[in-house]
Design a protein around this motif. Sequence first.
Motif, PDB file in Angstrom:
ATOM      1  N   GLN A   9       0.825  -1.205   0.000  1.00 27.72           N
ATOM      2  CA  GLN A   9       0.000   0.000   0.000  1.00 27.72           C
ATOM      3  C   GLN A   9       0.859   1.255   0.000  1.00 27.72           C
ATOM      4  OE1 GLN A   9      -3.116  -0.147  -0.245  1.00 27.72           O
ATOM      5  NE2 GLN A   9      -4.069   1.678   0.578  1.00 27.72           N
ATOM      6  N   GLY A  10       2.056   1.127   0.532  1.00 35.67           N
ATOM      7  CA  GLY A  10       2.930   2.287   0.645  1.00 35.67           C
ATOM      8  C   GLY A  10       2.391   3.328   1.613  1.00 35.67           C
ATOM      9  N   ALA A  11       1.463   2.899   2.488  1.00 39.17           N
ATOM     10  CA  ALA A  11       0.819   3.844   3.409  1.00 39.17           C
ATOM     11  C   ALA A  11       1.520   3.819   4.760  1.00 39.17           C
ATOM     12  CB  ALA A  11      -0.645   3.476   3.586  1.00 39.17           C
ATOM     13  N   THR A  12       1.174   4.771   5.606  1.00 39.62           N
ATOM     14  CA  THR A  12       1.710   4.731   6.966  1.00 39.62           C
ATOM     15  C   THR A  12       0.802   3.844   7.825  1.00 39.62           C
ATOM     16  OG1 THR A  12       0.483   6.737   7.396  1.00 39.62           O
ATOM     17  CG2 THR A  12       2.837   6.985   6.928  1.00 39.62           C
ATOM     18  N   SER A  13       1.351   3.351   8.894  1.00 41.14           N
ATOM     19  CA  SER A  13       0.658   2.394   9.755  1.00 41.14           C
ATOM     20  C   SER A  13      -0.578   3.005  10.420  1.00 41.14           C
ATOM     21  CB  SER A  13       1.632   1.896  10.825  1.00 41.14           C
ATOM     22  OG  SER A  13       1.042   0.882  11.586  1.00 41.14           O
ATOM     23  N   GLY A  14      -1.531   2.176  10.776  1.00 39.21           N
ATOM     24  CA  GLY A  14      -2.646   2.640  11.598  1.00 39.21           C
ATOM     25  C   GLY A  14      -4.010   2.581  10.940  1.00 39.21           C
ATOM     26  N   SER A  15      -4.069   2.505   9.616  1.00 42.41           N
ATOM     27  CA  SER A  15      -5.403   2.568   9.016  1.00 42.41           C
ATOM     28  C   SER A  15      -6.052   1.190   8.852  1.00 42.41           C
ATOM     29  CB  SER A  15      -5.361   3.316   7.681  1.00 42.41           C
ATOM     30  OG  SER A  15      -4.880   2.488   6.660  1.00 42.41           O
ATOM     31  N   LEU A  16      -5.249   0.123   8.924  1.00 40.68           N
ATOM     32  CA  LEU A  16      -5.836  -1.216   8.857  1.00 40.68           C
ATOM     33  C   LEU A  16      -6.208  -1.653  10.279  1.00 40.68           C
ATOM     34  CD1 LEU A  16      -6.503  -3.657   7.059  1.00 40.68           C
ATOM     35  CD2 LEU A  16      -4.166  -4.450   7.356  1.00 40.68           C
ATOM     36  N   GLU A  17      -7.480  -2.021  10.486  1.00 41.85           N
ATOM     37  CA  GLU A  17      -7.921  -2.449  11.814  1.00 41.85           C
ATOM     38  C   GLU A  17      -8.148  -3.955  11.826  1.00 41.85           C
ATOM     39  OE1 GLU A  17     -10.043   1.643  13.417  1.00 41.85           O
ATOM     40  OE2 GLU A  17     -11.323  -0.043  12.902  1.00 41.85           O
ATOM     41  N   PHE A  18      -7.800  -4.588  12.940  1.00 39.54           N
ATOM     42  CA  PHE A  18      -7.937  -6.045  13.048  1.00 39.54           C
ATOM     43  C   PHE A  18      -8.982  -6.409  14.097  1.00 39.54           C
ATOM     44  CE2 PHE A  18      -3.724  -5.456  11.298  1.00 39.54           C
ATOM     45  CZ  PHE A  18      -3.625  -6.476  10.359  1.00 39.54           C
TER      46      PHE A  18
END
Lengths: 357, 357
Positions: free
Chosen positions: A87-96
């Motif tokens: 994704q090349g994104a910064t951490s934190g937006s995927l929730e588990f």
Amino acid sequence: MPGSFPMNGGDGTYSYAKNSQYQREATNVAKEIINEVIAEKLDVQSLIASSSNSFCIADLGCSVGPNTFFAMQNIIEVVDKKYYMTQGATSGSLEFQVFFSDHASNDFNTLFASLPPSRKYFAAGVPGSFYGRLFPRSSLHLVHSSHALQWLSKVPEELLDKTSPAWNKGRISYTSSSDEVANAYAAQFQKDMKIFLNARAKEIVVGGMIVLIMPGLPDGVHRSEFPLGVLDDSLCSSLMDMVNAGLINESQVDSFNLPVYAATLKEITEVIKDIGCFSIERMEVADPRSKIGSSINVHSLIMHFRAGLEDIFTKHFGREVIDELFERTFLKEAEISSALESSHNKGTQLIVALKRE
Amino acid sequence: MPGSFPMNGGDGTYSYAKNSQYQREATNVAKEIINEVIAEKLDVQSLIASSSNSFCIADLGCSVGPNTFFAMQNIIEVVDKKYYMTQGATSGSLEFQVFFSDHASNDFNTLFASLPPSRKYFAAGVPGSFYGRLFPRSSLHLVHSSHALQWLSKVPEELLDKTSPAWNKGRISYTSSSDEVANAYAAQFQKDMKIFLNARAKEIVVGGMIVLIMPGLPDGVHRSEFPLGVLDDSLCSSLMDMVNAGLINESQVDSFNLPVYAATLKEITEVIKDIGCFSIERMEVADPRSKIGSSINVHSLIMHFRAGLEDIFTKHFGREVIDELFERTFLKEAEISSALESSHNKGTQLIVALKRE
């Protein structure tokens, strides 16, 4: 309703929490394989596209921890890493969200009280047998099950029928019994595994995966060489000693069988192909002992058996004979040790990764 | 971490399971309103379009049952009926998942063991405080919370400060205390409610709803007229009797306050408007007593208080004084009864339905 024999709850001397290091070692062996499978086979981005960037994991047969916490933590780290790399994104937006599932009689209070405080997931407990539906359709992205699928939903009925050739007189398992007994176990496993996979096929989204870790036999190895059968035989022998000492009746032993089965790679492959909704992405046999070291601590192994089997022995024979049964089995440590050395020692740990097609 | 004072677990004499009929009656009053709100305001079809025809409900502060089971069953029936009426389909294709949530110290083992066997939903337990996130974003369609939001996350700090005008000496609640004490409670409620609503705003899908049932005061009624304050005062008076009998210290009473608050309609409305993510679809005051009959059984009411408050009293005063405290309060039944009659009796049950915009 499938039989329910929870691992020992709480955190006392005989608890599963204190006596499950071998399962944890096996999980560590599986860890590398799981990491590879997720890295190579799981398309995280397309999986979560329709779920508001949430990734849902279920651990089926989680017991009370801590092993389930290590396994879930590992999966989350690998999925998270993959997501951010692609994704090349910064951490934190995927929730588990992690669903810890086991029979309703499992000690969920202990499980919930010992959840890691620093966890980066939303935790839920799901009570019920995995031989049936547990989740809404297409609600899971990854299912994990470690050391649970060897538990059959029940003892095959023929084993209790005195007129059947599969009557398992004087034995409590199939590893040292007749082919008829072993076939009855195999048939029950096949039936249960189909129910398990059909339920998961509904619950897992297309592209999602299952990772199964379970004791099993490489093709071509005879059941009598299965190492854990040595322990079953030893417990059976202690029970027969107690029959001779007049502490229990012989008929109680005749009518008792452990609903536990170690399938072969071939048996598992056949069931998966029959179901037809899953592709086999990985399937192999590993040897947890290679990581623990070659010499097994038999005393500790018996303690592990007690944590896992005390409930089922108690329900059949009564609480008052349990200490005696395990004390007598501890006296057989040397015998068990030598039998284990001559059993199959090239790996009895199956790891199977499937993808929902 | 917010304070956690679970209702009494198990199913014994003092259990919440056996002493929560009043809450159930209140739920029945709320039932009609919930049914109307779902029928009129909830667009079931568009809600489930992106979730594989699954409908997810959470009950926050569920305790151990059975009230939560009745409430969930009712919601499911109404949603299901609406779905099939608008859909014109046959029953069975809409699947429900119910998340029973409460503090990790709640007795989830009892909850899971008593799940209705004939339930038509997938059940899960979610441990944790609702004053914080519990679920992944946009994962819930309907949130229900009954008799839980009166529990503040903690006692306002000023109450324990001897130098503060809000020091609550010799009292255990705010209903008969100074305005400073009541204002400290009100400020804590506002802070907590904002945290609650902000968390739910993330978890509930757009178009989803929250139904809150909680004790509260109609605007214009003074806090000293709040009926449940009578019970608090009575317990406080028993504690002071025990101080005089030398059984506990006065400083123990001074440093104890119940973190329980009954907000007014105005206070709740203000917080909701501040948050800005929810529209108020319904808000009213009901009187559960009108369904129970006019004469309250004070003995039973004290038993209800014990089931709900025993844990918090035990943690502060020690287990050994609990029987004495409630025995002494039972002796005040006549006094309580007469005080209740002169308290506000036109309804102290708030029902609020919000929609995520």
